[in-house]
Design an enzyme around this catalytic site. Structure first.
Site, PDB file in Angstrom:
ATOM      1  N   GLU A  59    -114.848 -46.758  77.287  1.00 15.82           N
ATOM      2  CA  GLU A  59    -113.949 -45.211  77.659  1.00 15.82           C
ATOM      3  C   GLU A  59    -114.918 -44.063  77.921  1.00 15.82           C
ATOM      4  O   GLU A  59    -114.910 -43.961  78.824  1.00 15.82           O
ATOM      5  CB  GLU A  59    -112.926 -44.644  76.385  1.00 15.82           C
ATOM      6  CG  GLU A  59    -111.965 -45.372  76.538  1.00 15.82           C
ATOM      7  CD  GLU A  59    -111.849 -46.856  76.127  1.00 15.82           C
ATOM      8  OE1 GLU A  59    -112.836 -47.024  75.059  1.00 15.82           O
ATOM      9  OE2 GLU A  59    -110.668 -47.268  75.792  1.00 15.82           O
ATOM     10  N   HIS A 128    -100.359 -45.192  69.923  1.00 16.74           N
ATOM     11  CA  HIS A 128    -100.181 -45.351  70.958  1.00 16.74           C
ATOM     12  C   HIS A 128     -99.163 -43.807  71.630  1.00 16.74           C
ATOM     13  O   HIS A 128     -97.941 -44.712  73.319  1.00 16.74           O
ATOM     14  CB  HIS A 128     -99.839 -46.796  71.296  1.00 16.74           C
ATOM     15  CG  HIS A 128    -101.179 -48.042  71.459  1.00 16.74           C
ATOM     16  ND1 HIS A 128    -101.268 -47.832  70.470  1.00 16.74           N
ATOM     17  CD2 HIS A 128    -101.504 -48.868  72.963  1.00 16.74           C
ATOM     18  CE1 HIS A 128    -102.547 -49.335  70.677  1.00 16.74           C
ATOM     19  NE2 HIS A 128    -102.327 -48.827  72.781  1.00 16.74           N
TER      20      HIS A 128
HETATM   21  C1  LIG Z   1    -110.014 -47.855  72.658  1.00 19.18           C
HETATM   22  C2  LIG Z   1    -108.924 -48.374  73.509  1.00 19.18           C
HETATM   23  N1  LIG Z   1    -109.599 -49.025  74.907  1.00 19.18           N
HETATM   24  C3  LIG Z   1    -108.201 -49.986  74.966  1.00 19.18           C
HETATM   25  C4  LIG Z   1    -107.564 -49.975  74.249  1.00 19.18           C
HETATM   26  C5  LIG Z   1    -105.823 -51.344  74.809  1.00 19.18           C
HETATM   27  N2  LIG Z   1    -106.994 -52.567  74.813  1.00 19.18           N
HETATM   28  C6  LIG Z   1    -105.616 -52.912  73.742  1.00 19.18           C
HETATM   29  S1  LIG Z   1    -106.350 -54.217  72.712  1.00 19.18           S
HETATM   30  C7  LIG Z   1    -106.962 -54.813  73.830  1.00 19.18           C
HETATM   31  C8  LIG Z   1    -108.492 -56.031  74.043  1.00 19.18           C
HETATM   32  C9  LIG Z   1    -109.120 -55.675  73.206  1.00 19.18           C
HETATM   33  O1  LIG Z   1    -109.524 -57.166  72.779  1.00 19.18           O
HETATM   34  P1  LIG Z   1    -110.827 -57.343  71.938  1.00 19.18           P
HETATM   35  O2  LIG Z   1    -110.987 -56.608  70.691  1.00 19.18           O
HETATM   36  O3  LIG Z   1    -111.725 -58.883  72.128  1.00 19.18           O
HETATM   37  O4  LIG Z   1    -109.228 -57.600  70.752  1.00 19.18           O
HETATM   38  P2  LIG Z   1    -107.910 -59.099  71.285  1.00 19.18           P
HETATM   39  O5  LIG Z   1    -107.524 -58.585  71.262  1.00 19.18           O
HETATM   40  O6  LIG Z   1    -108.926 -59.917  72.077  1.00 19.18           O
HETATM   41  O7  LIG Z   1    -107.475 -59.968  69.399  1.00 19.18           O
HETATM   42  C10 LIG Z   1    -107.075 -53.092  74.815  1.00 19.18           C
HETATM   43  C11 LIG Z   1    -108.073 -53.340  75.982  1.00 19.18           C
HETATM   44  C12 LIG Z   1    -107.010 -49.833  72.810  1.00 19.18           C
HETATM   45  N3  LIG Z   1    -106.161 -50.236  72.455  1.00 19.18           N
HETATM   46  N4  LIG Z   1    -108.073 -49.223  72.451  1.00 19.18           N
END
Ligand SMILES: Cc1ncc(C[n+]2csc(CCOP(=O)(O)OP(=O)(O)O)c2C)c(N)n1
Ligand SMILES: [Mg+2]
Lengths: 325, 317
Positions: A59, A128
Site C-alpha cells: 500500500e 476490517h
Molecule cells: C494490508 C492489507 N492489504 C490488503 C488486504 C486484503 N487481503 C486480504 S488477504 C489478501 C491476500 C493475501 O495473500 P497472501 O499473503 O499470499 O496470503 P493467502 O491469502 O494466500 O494465504 C489480501 C490482498 C489486507 N487484509 N491487508
C-alpha cells in the site's frame, strides 16, 4: 436507467479514462480479479494492463507511486481495498500528498484521486470495519468525499480528477449494491456542497455515506410520529460545507449528527462544535450525536449491531431533542 | 508410525472442520469472511508439531489450521465462528481472529503482514529473558510484498531474534498470482539476502515440513537467529467464500489437488494403516466436529451490556 452504486462508480471511472488518457487506475486486484468489491470489473479488458494496473500488496509503495505519477503529469486513480489498509499508506497520504504543495511553496500540486471502502456492517471484525474518514478529514490539503447516492457515485470521480489537489473518496461497503434509477445523462456533480436529502422543519439530521440510508429511514419513522426531520448529506467531509449545515439548523433549531466513526475527537465533534460556534443562539436544544460505540467493531452480529448507529437509535435521539427527552 | 498417525489425524481434523465451516457459512450460521486452509494443512501441522507449549505462534486471517494444530480446543474455535461468548475470542474476533493465551496463540491477524512485527517483538521478549524459545510466524507470499516483511526480516536478523518465519506460498494473493506480485521468484534467496537462514520446502509433504521445522527450530533455539521457510503449497478453494476464481484455471487446481497432503501421507502409511483404520479416524473426527457444532449452537452470546468491555484493561492502575 437502472443501475447500482458499484456500476455507477465503474461508469464514472470508465468515463474518466475515456475522456483523458492521463487517467489510469491502480490497486490490489483491480485488474483480472475485477476489484475486491467488483467496481473495476471489465475495465482491464477495455483499457488494458497499462491503464488498469494490478499492484503488489504494497500500500505504501503504490499510493506513493500514485502521488509521484500525479506530480509528473498523470491523473491516477488509486484504489485501496479498505480504509483499514490505508493506514499502511497514511504516511504517504499525510506527509507527501497533503503537504508537498505547501512545503514546496506552491510549486508541486498533487492531483491524485484515492478511493477506498469504509465502514462496518458485514461482521468483518475490528481490522476490517472501521470508519476512519474522519481522520482524513482532519488533514489540511486533502479533499475528502463520501458519495452516498447513485448520482454521487457516478458524478464525483471526474471533478475529483479535475481538482489540482489530492482527493480521497470513501465508499461505504454497504452501498455497493444500492440499486435505483439514474438519469441517462448523469455526469459530474458539484463536490463542494452538502445536500438536503429530505426537507423538514423540526430537526436537522446531519450525516453522510453509509449512514444516510439509516438516517432517511429514521426520518420516515419520525414522520409517522409527527416529527418532520430534515436530512443533510454532507457529501464532502473536507472542506466541510458549514453554510448548508448552519442554514438548516437555523431553520429547525435542533440538530442530531449521525456518524459511523467514533465520537471522541471525530467528525461529529467538529460539526457539533461548528454549530455551537456559529448557531448556538438559534438552538432550542443541545446538539446530539449518534456515533459508533467506542470499541473496536466486534464480530458477533448482535454486538456489531449494538456498536453501530441504527435507524432506531437515530430516531430516538431525534425525538429526544425535539421533545426535550 | 505413531508420529505419522498424529500428523494424519491433525490434517484430517483441520480438513473436515473447515468443510463443516463452509456448510455452516452457506446456512448463515458463520458470517463475516471465511478463509479456508484446505490444501495447506501440511504446513500448520508439520511446523506446529515441532513447537513446545512455551513457544509462541502468530497467524493470519487464514488461521483455523494454525489454531487447531496448536491445540486450541475445537469447540472453542467453532464457538468463535458462531460468535458465541464461549469462543476462543469471546465472539469478538470471528474466523479471522482466533486467539488463545493458554496456547500462546497471539492471534489471527487480518492485516496482511500485520503479524510479522508482533512476532519480532514476542521473540525479543524470549531473547531478553534468555529463554530458548521459538516464535512461529505464519504469513502468505503476498505479505512478502509488504514493507513490514522487509523491515522485520532485517530487524530480526540484525538482533538475531528467535523467529521461525513460515511463508505459506500458496501461489496466490487473492487473485494475484505470484509472478504478478514479485519480480524475483526465489523467496528463500530474498530472505537470505537479509541475513537469515532460509530454504524452500515442499509444503504438500507434511513429513518434509516437519523435518525442516525441526532443523530450523533447533538452530533458532541454539541462538542461531531467525530462519525462514518458504512452504510451497496451494489453496484448493476460493480465497474466501466470495471469490469467482477468475484468475486461475481448473487444470492447475486439479494438478495441485493430486498432491493432496492428506492422501499423500495416507498412502505412505500403507499397508500398516488400513482403510478400516482410516474409517475409524474419520469417525472420531466427525464426532469431535458434531460435538463442537452442537456445543457452539447451544452456547450463549455475550450480553450487549458487555460490549465495551476489553477496550482497555479491567485492572485499574
Ligand atoms: C494490508 C492489507 N492489504 C490488503 C488486504 C486484503 N487481503 C486480504 S488477504 C489478501 C491476500 C493475501 O495473500 P497472501 O499473503 O499470499 O496470503 P493467502 O491469502 O494466500 O494465504 C489480501 C490482498 C489486507 N487484509 N491487508
Ligand atoms: Mg498466498
Amino acid at each position: 436507467m437502472k443501475t447500482t452504486y458499484r456500476e455507477a462508480l465503474r461508469e464514472a471511472i470508465r468515463d474518466a479514462m475515456r475522456r483523458d488518457d492521463r487517467v489510469f487506475l491502480m490497486g490490489e486486484d483491480v485488474g483480472s480479479y475485477g476489484g475486491c468489491y467488483a467496481v473495476s470489473l471489465g475495465l482491464l479488458e477495455e483499457f488494458g494492463p497499462e491503464r488498469v494496473r494490478d499492484t503488489p500488496l504494497s500500500e505504501s509503495a503504490f499510493v506513493g507511486a500514485g502521488i509521484g505519477a500525479a506530480l509528473n503529469g498523470m491523473r491516477p486513480i488509486v484504489e485501496i481495498m479498505t480504509v483499514n489498509f490505508s493506514l499502511l499508506a497514511l504516511d504517504q497520504i499525510l506527509n507527501n500528498a497533503a503537504t508537498l504543495l505547501h512545503m514546496s511553496g506552491g510549486q508541486f500540486a498533487v492531483p491524485v484521486v484515492i478511493r477506498m471502502t469504509t465502514g462496518a456492517g458485514r461482521q468483518l471484525a475490528a481490522q476490517h470495519s472501521h470508519s476512519l474518514e474522519g481522520w482524513y478529514a482532519h488533514i489540511p490539503g486533502l479533499r475528502v468525499l463520501a458519495p452516498a447516492t447513485l448520482e454521487d457515485a457516478r458524478g464525483m470521480v471526474w471533478p475529483a480528477l479535475c481538482d489540482p489537489d489530492p482527493v480521497l473518496i470513501f465508499e461505504h461497503n454497504g452501498l455497493y449494491n444500492l440499486a435505483g434509477e439514474l438519469a441517462d445523462d448523469a455526469g459530474p456533480v458539484d463536490i463542494t456542497r452538502a445536500a438536503v436529502r429530505r426537507p423538514g422543519r423540526d430537526v436537522t439530521l446531519i450525516t453522510y455515506g453509509g449512514s444516510l440510508t439509516k438516517t432517511l429511514a429514521a426520518a420516515d419513522d419520525l414522520a409517522a410520529g409527527g416529527i418532520e426531520a430534515e436530512v443533510v448529506d454532507l457529501r464532502t467531509l473536507r472542506p466541510l460545507d458549514s453554510d448548508t449545515v448552519l442554514e438548516c439548523v437555523r431553520k429547525t433549531h435542533r440538530a442530531v449528527v449521525v456518524d459511523e466513526g467514533w465520537r471522541s475527537g471525530g467528525l461529529s465533534a467538529e460539526i457539533a462544535a461548528r454549530i455551537g460556534e456559529e448557531a448556538l443562539y438559534d438552538l432550542d436544544a443541545p446538539v446530539r450525536r449518534v456515533c459508533s460505540a467506542e470499541v473496536p467493531i466486534p464480530y458477533a452480529r448482535h454486538l456489531e449491531e449494538a456498536a453501530l448507529p441504527q435507524t432506531a437509535s437515530i430516531a430516538a435521539a431525534a425525538r429526544e431533542v425535539v421533545r426535550g427527552g | 508410525m505413531k508420529e505419522e498417525l498424529e500428523l494424519l489425524r491433525q490434517m484430517v481434523r483441520i480438513r473436515r472442520f473447515e468443510e463443516r465451516c463452509a456448510e455452516l457459512y452457506s446456512s448463515a450460521q458463520i458470517r463475516g469472511f471465511l478463509h479456508l486452509y484446505v490444501g495447506e494443512e501440511a504446513v500448520a501441522t508439520g511446523v506446529l508439531s515441532e513447537l513446545d507449549p512455551q513457544d509462541s505462534v502468530v497467524s493470519t486471517y487464514r488461521d483455523h489450521g494454525h489454531a487447531l494444530a496448536r491445540g486450541v480446543p475445537m469447540d472453542a474455535v467453532m464457538a468463535e465462528m458462531f460468535g458465541k461468548v464461549t469462543g476462543c475470542s469471546r465472539g469478538r474476533g470471528g474466523s479471522m481472529h482466533l486467539f488463545d493465551a493458554s496456547h500462546r496463540l497471539f492471534g489471527g491477524n487480518a492485516i496482511v503482514g500485520g503479524g510479522l512485527p508482533i512476532a519480532a517483538g514476542l521473540a525479543l521478549g524470549h531473547l531478553m529473558r534468555g529463554e530458548p524459545r521459538v516464535v512461529a510466524c505464519f504469513f502468505g507470499e503476498g505479505a512478502a510484498a509488504e514493507g513490514e516483511f522487509h523491515e522485520v526480516l532485517n530487524l530480526s536478523a540484525l538482533w538475531r531474534l528467535p523467529v521461525l518465519f513460515c511463508c505459506e506460498n500458496n501461489q496466490y494473493a487473492m487473485g494475484t498470482a505470484f509472478a504478478k506480485e514479485h519480480a524475483a521468484a526465489d523467496l528463500a534467496l530474498r530472505a537470505g539476502s537479509y541475513g537469515l537462514a532460509a530454504w524452500s520446502v515442499d509444503g504438500m509433504d507434511v513429513l518434509a515440513v516437519k523435518e525442516s521445522a525441526r532443523r530450523a527450530a533447533e538452530e533458532i533455539r541454539a541462538g542461531g537467529g531467525p530462519c525462514l521457510l518458504e512452504l510451497r503449497t496451494y489453496r484448493f478453494r476460493a480465497h474466501s467464500m466470495y471469490d469467482p476464481e477468475r484468475y486461475r484455471d481448473k487444470e492447475e487446481v486439479a494438478h495441485w489437488r493430486d498432491l493432496d497432503p492428506i492422501d499423500r501421507l495416507r498412502n505412505a502409511m500403507r499397508p500398516e494403516f488400513t482403510d478400516d483404520d482410516l474409517a475409524a479416524l474419520e469417525a472420531e473426527v466427525a464426532a469431535e466436529i458434531d460435538l463442537a457444532v452442537a456445543t457452539a449452537e447451544a452456547a450463549d452470546v455475550e450480553p450487549v451490556a458487555d460490549l465495551t468491555r476489553f477496550v482497555t484493561s479491567e485492572v485499574t492502575p
